[in-house]
Design a protein around this motif. Sequence first.
Motif, short mmCIF file in Angstrom:
data_model
loop_
_atom_site.label_atom_id
_atom_site.label_comp_id
_atom_site.label_asym_id
_atom_site.label_seq_id
_atom_site.Cartn_x
_atom_site.Cartn_y
_atom_site.Cartn_z
N ASP A 24 -47.13 -59.96 -16.95
CA ASP A 24 -48.53 -59.92 -15.89
C ASP A 24 -49.02 -58.41 -16.27
N ALA A 25 -48.11 -57.24 -15.91
CA ALA A 25 -48.31 -55.63 -15.42
C ALA A 25 -47.80 -55.15 -16.82
N ARG A 26 -47.08 -55.58 -17.69
CA ARG A 26 -46.99 -55.42 -19.06
C ARG A 26 -48.28 -55.97 -19.65
N ALA A 27 -48.73 -56.61 -19.84
CA ALA A 27 -50.34 -57.61 -20.33
C ALA A 27 -51.08 -56.48 -20.07
N GLU A 28 -51.58 -56.69 -18.92
CA GLU A 28 -53.12 -55.52 -18.00
C GLU A 28 -52.36 -53.95 -19.00
N LEU A 29 -51.87 -53.73 -18.67
CA LEU A 29 -50.81 -52.16 -19.86
C LEU A 29 -51.31 -52.56 -21.06
N ALA A 30 -51.26 -53.40 -21.78
CA ALA A 30 -51.11 -53.41 -23.07
C ALA A 30 -53.40 -53.39 -22.94
N ALA A 31 -53.25 -54.50 -22.18
CA ALA A 31 -55.24 -54.70 -22.17
C ALA A 31 -55.72 -53.30 -22.29
N ARG A 38 -54.75 -49.65 -22.63
CA ARG A 38 -54.12 -48.98 -23.90
C ARG A 38 -55.62 -49.46 -24.84
N LYS A 39 -55.49 -50.85 -25.10
CA LYS A 39 -56.57 -51.39 -26.56
C LYS A 39 -57.74 -50.52 -25.87
N LEU A 40 -57.78 -50.64 -24.78
CA LEU A 40 -59.24 -50.36 -24.38
C LEU A 40 -59.73 -48.90 -24.17
N GLY A 41 -58.69 -48.00 -24.73
CA GLY A 41 -58.58 -46.45 -24.44
C GLY A 41 -58.18 -46.62 -23.15
N VAL A 42 -57.75 -47.23 -21.73
CA VAL A 42 -58.12 -46.62 -21.06
C VAL A 42 -56.51 -46.24 -20.70
N PRO A 93 -52.99 -45.90 -6.35
CA PRO A 93 -51.37 -45.63 -7.32
C PRO A 93 -52.13 -45.23 -8.50
N LEU A 94 -52.79 -46.44 -8.94
CA LEU A 94 -52.90 -46.11 -10.51
C LEU A 94 -54.10 -46.01 -10.50
N LEU A 95 -54.73 -44.43 -11.39
CA LEU A 95 -56.56 -45.06 -12.17
C LEU A 95 -56.60 -45.39 -13.57
N GLY A 96 -57.70 -46.14 -13.57
CA GLY A 96 -57.83 -46.24 -14.73
C GLY A 96 -58.81 -45.67 -15.29
N VAL A 97 -58.30 -44.77 -16.29
CA VAL A 97 -58.96 -43.21 -16.78
C VAL A 97 -59.50 -43.57 -18.13
N ARG A 98 -60.68 -43.52 -18.65
CA ARG A 98 -61.24 -43.24 -20.26
C ARG A 98 -61.88 -42.34 -20.50
N GLY A 99 -62.00 -41.67 -21.24
CA GLY A 99 -62.21 -39.90 -21.84
C GLY A 99 -61.48 -39.16 -21.55
N ALA A 100 -62.44 -38.04 -21.16
CA ALA A 100 -61.75 -36.70 -21.78
C ALA A 100 -61.14 -36.26 -19.74
N LEU A 109 -47.65 -50.81 -11.22
CA LEU A 109 -48.57 -51.80 -11.69
C LEU A 109 -48.44 -53.18 -10.73
N ARG A 110 -46.62 -53.40 -11.04
CA ARG A 110 -46.57 -54.73 -10.57
C ARG A 110 -46.97 -54.89 -8.44
N LEU A 111 -46.79 -53.79 -8.18
CA LEU A 111 -46.49 -53.79 -6.82
C LEU A 111 -48.60 -53.55 -6.41
#
Length: 372
Positions: A69-76, A78-82, A104-111, A19-21
Amino acid sequence: MDAVSQPTKLTEAERIDRLRLIRTDNVGPRTFRSLVNHFGSARRALAQLPDLARRGGSSRAMRICSEEDARAELAASRKLGVSLLAPEEAGYPPRLTAIDDAPPLLGVRGALDTLMRPMIAIVGSRNASAAGLKFAGQLARDLGEAGFVIISGLARGIDQAAHRTSVASGTVAVLAGGHDRIYPSEHEDLLAAILDARGAAITEMPPGHEPRARDFPRRNRLISGAALGVVIVEAAQRSGSLITARMANEQGREVFAVPGSPLDPRAAGTNDLIKQGATLVTEAADVIQAVAPIMERPIMLPLREDDEDQLSGDPNAGDRAQITALLGPSPVSIDDLIRMSGAPPAIVRTVLLELELAGRLERHGGGLVSMI
């Protein structure tokens, strides 16, 4: 059936490093892959970025995404269910892993299981005709009943019609902004219905990112990249849907077009696609017949240009000057740069990477690059 390799799972530390990269200035998906391939991991690549940017001629310190910043994005997220998924993890659309610039990282929400099923993209005009909306809906319904997931961009018009009629059978919305920045805002209820019915939403953008004009073509490559083929229902000349069709061609996806009246400007783009060789579609059977042979073949990851030749550790000043002199504002292919410079491919790719990290180089589709 799609054949995919056995999924793995990133450690928390690896996810943070990746995520940082990817959130660091001047690092896009292709550059990310080059760096990780060469240095072996995102963490080692992060340590080399300042030196690479300096060698590329950067006049200021490079902004590297911090661990905080990366940890903050990861936490945000997960709070959204992503979930932020890597290409080798379960839930990442299998065919999307095969494109050159897969996130490299895809934000996924749902099934997640919906994202692993075969997909057909349906896109078209935002200002669609009644006939176009009706056909898009019928096509999406019929393809859904045949077992396909419908993927589209959650836009007004054709996208909306395709999503709404495939909610029950499975549909995926590809977002141009963050998961908490739905565009258009009036489709928040549609997205909620999609997620409630075991559909999914994906984006490569972080939470809080408001979609801008340049984000929509980037989104379109994900729509086509995740699908077996793309159906264009209505598209005026120079429309975003034609960009999706072009990207689908570059990615080796099937392109389908629905014919329309020569008197309707909303059909001008689709009629031209048919002239250029797109498969004409008047019913779902046209699509199913064309993609059936593709589904029987395993997904093959293409040999990447930077897999063929690893980066070189340290080009000399003469190499840099020669390669840089060949570049200008007009896009040129990397193969032409290698041929005209006479330098080894690894040297050329290393110099291009340095220039990109310095903010001086822009990459285009089809292996083209230009100076900014």
